[in-house]
Design a protein around this motif. Structure first.
Motif, PDB file in Angstrom:
ATOM      1  N   GLN A 199       7.823 -60.394 -18.353  1.00 14.66           N
ATOM      2  CA  GLN A 199       8.755 -59.325 -18.689  1.00 14.66           C
ATOM      3  C   GLN A 199       9.922 -59.910 -19.471  1.00 14.66           C
ATOM      4  O   GLN A 199      10.392 -61.009 -19.161  1.00 14.66           O
ATOM      5  CB  GLN A 199       9.285 -58.645 -17.431  1.00 14.66           C
ATOM      6  CG  GLN A 199       8.250 -57.878 -16.619  1.00 14.66           C
ATOM      7  CD  GLN A 199       7.816 -56.597 -17.304  1.00 14.66           C
ATOM      8  OE1 GLN A 199       6.656 -56.209 -17.281  1.00 14.66           O
ATOM      9  NE2 GLN A 199       8.770 -55.918 -17.931  1.00 14.66           N
ATOM     10  N   SER A 210      13.011 -52.851 -21.528  1.00 17.20           N
ATOM     11  CA  SER A 210      12.244 -53.862 -20.824  1.00 17.20           C
ATOM     12  C   SER A 210      10.788 -53.751 -21.269  1.00 17.20           C
ATOM     13  O   SER A 210      10.214 -52.656 -21.284  1.00 17.20           O
ATOM     14  CB  SER A 210      12.349 -53.658 -19.309  1.00 17.20           C
ATOM     15  OG  SER A 210      11.568 -54.623 -18.625  1.00 17.20           O
ATOM     16  N   LYS A 212       6.705 -55.628 -21.413  1.00 15.25           N
ATOM     17  CA  LYS A 212       5.738 -56.566 -20.858  1.00 15.25           C
ATOM     18  C   LYS A 212       4.950 -57.153 -22.021  1.00 15.25           C
ATOM     19  O   LYS A 212       4.273 -56.437 -22.755  1.00 15.25           O
ATOM     20  CB  LYS A 212       4.803 -55.847 -19.887  1.00 15.25           C
ATOM     21  CG  LYS A 212       3.742 -56.752 -19.256  1.00 15.25           C
ATOM     22  CD  LYS A 212       2.850 -55.925 -18.330  1.00 15.25           C
ATOM     23  CE  LYS A 212       1.753 -56.779 -17.727  1.00 15.25           C
ATOM     24  NZ  LYS A 212       0.857 -55.974 -16.848  1.00 15.25           N
TER      25      LYS A 212
END
Length: 416
Positions: A199, A210, A212
């Motif tokens: 992350q 945010s 991934k």
């Protein structure tokens, strides 16, 4: 220490192997890679080309070739079938796979039960390998070096792997004997479908997202962001249309922009170059578990990185390049190496409305010298570094076209 190479090709070849090889991954009594029985750790020197990690690999105790270490690759790849023929490999089946790039599919063969060896006594037994029917990647032309293979998950899942970009050394530890340095920042690592994910945050203006991202040592870029998830990410307002790189499926078209800030494990970077492929050029099968894209070598080289797959951890420690700017080509030229010894340069592409295009340089021109440099007195990385030196830098190129020499002069211009 080898000079740093900072190209921004997206060479995401190995990440396609969430495919047909999975059915043999742990079959036939495979034992995978092991260290010598008396060693807790083995050091392997590596070479670096375009932010990529390259090591020698010996196949079946007979042929030694240079391979790229790619955390995005599920299994080993041999990119040139000629070497499979020399080795007398027997193939259990042929497959059709999808790959990053504009082609829909490509052909490959599956070989099983190979023996691979790395320096320091690292042995891999009963290893499965994908052998490409054609050399779709042309790594030698793109990187100016004889590189014909890729190693991925088979190697990373057995050890704790420390990539020391400062000293150009990889350290392979038995997991039970690895102790992280206190100065290293520990980050949770999620290994899903053989690929590592972390992350991080990316920011544009007043918005922070945010994301991934897959950690991909087999890609040269800093960040790649998935255009299909535009609602999840604030993309850069200024975008440069560009050829992002070369995948197994051919060229990867898209855009380049700069995120105002990104952060990983408390480390922050400004004005990070981000690659944004057009929809369809970078397929879902590549990421398998990543929603937002990948982190590549241009960001990873700013750290000394340790991959701990067994314990699902990533350790980052600043390298000597931590404060380097994120650069991009300022000429508009894409060069390739040609010749039996890869000692000649040719212009492969010219981007429109760039200094090189304005100077009248054309695809197919043979480049004799770039400010006095050629592949006989410099590396391809040193020449491409020169073409991103600084805004306004004067470049003198001597070309060979239609049987005569011509001189071209232009000044570099920052385009993104």
């Amino acid at each position: 220490m080898l000079k740093k190479f900072r190209w921004y090709w997206l060479i995401c070849w190995g990440t396609v192997l969430s495919l047909a090889l999975s059915y043999t991954a742990h079959a036939q009594g495979s034992i995978g890679f092991v260290l010598p029985p008396d060693r807790k750790m083995v050091e392997v020197p590596f070479e670096e080309y375009s932010n990529l990690i390259v090591v020698p690999v010996t196949i079946n105790n007979f042929l030694t070739l240079k391979f790229i270490l790619d955390t995005g690759a599920e299994s080993a790849i041999l990119t040139e079938k000629l070497f499979g023929d020399i080795l007398g490999l027997q193939y259990v089946r042929d497959i059709t796979i999808q790959a990053p790039g504009v082609q829909d599919s490509l052909q490959a063969y599956v070989a099983t039960g190979l023996h691979l060896a790395l320096p320091g006594g690292i042995q891999g037994r009963s290893i499965n390998m994908l052998v490409l029917k054609h050399d779709y990647l042309e790594l030698n032309k793109n990187l100016g070096e004889e590189i014909y293979g890729i190693l991925g998950y088979d190697l990373f899942n057995r050890f704790v792997v420390n990539v020391d970009y400062d000293d150009k050394v990889i350290r392979f530890y038995r997991p039970e004997h690895y102790k992280p340095k206190r100065s290293a920042q520990e980050i949770p690592l999620e290994v899903t479908n053989t690929k590592p994910f972390v992350q991080m945050t990316v920011s544009q203006k007043d918005r922070t997202d945010s994301v991934k991202l897959m950690v991909d040592t087999g890609a040269s870029h800093a960040l790649l962001l998935d255009v299909r998830n535009m609602n999840d990410i604030a993309f850069p307002e200024k975008l440069l249309t560009s050829r992002l790189g070369q995948g197994l499926g051919g060229e990867i078209p898209g855009f380049l922009g700069r995120m105002s800030e990104c952060s990983i494990g408390g480390y922050e970077f400004d004005e990070v170059l981000s690659s944004i492929p057009i929809d369809g050029a970078y397929i879902k099968a590549i990421k398998r578990g990543s929603r937002h894209g990948t982190i590549g070598g241009d960001l990873l080289t700013r750290f000394n990185v340790t991959f701990d797959y067994p314990n699902q951890k990533l350790y980052l420690k600043r390298s000597n390049r931590f404060h380097d700017e994120f650069d991009f080509d300022m000429s508009g030229i894409t060069l390739g190496a040609v010749g039996k010894k890869l000692d000649s340069l040719v212009v492969r592409r010219i981007q429109d409305e760039t200094p090189a295009a304005d100077a009248g340089i054309l695809p197919g021109d043979v480049v004799l010298k770039v400010n006095g440099l050629n592949l006989r007195n410099a590396t391809m990385g040193e020449i491409t570094d020169l073409l991103r030196k600084k805004d306004g830098f004067k470049v003198r190129i001597v070309i060979w076209r239609e049987g005569k020499k011509e001189k071209k002069v232009f000044r570099l211009r920052r385009m993104i």
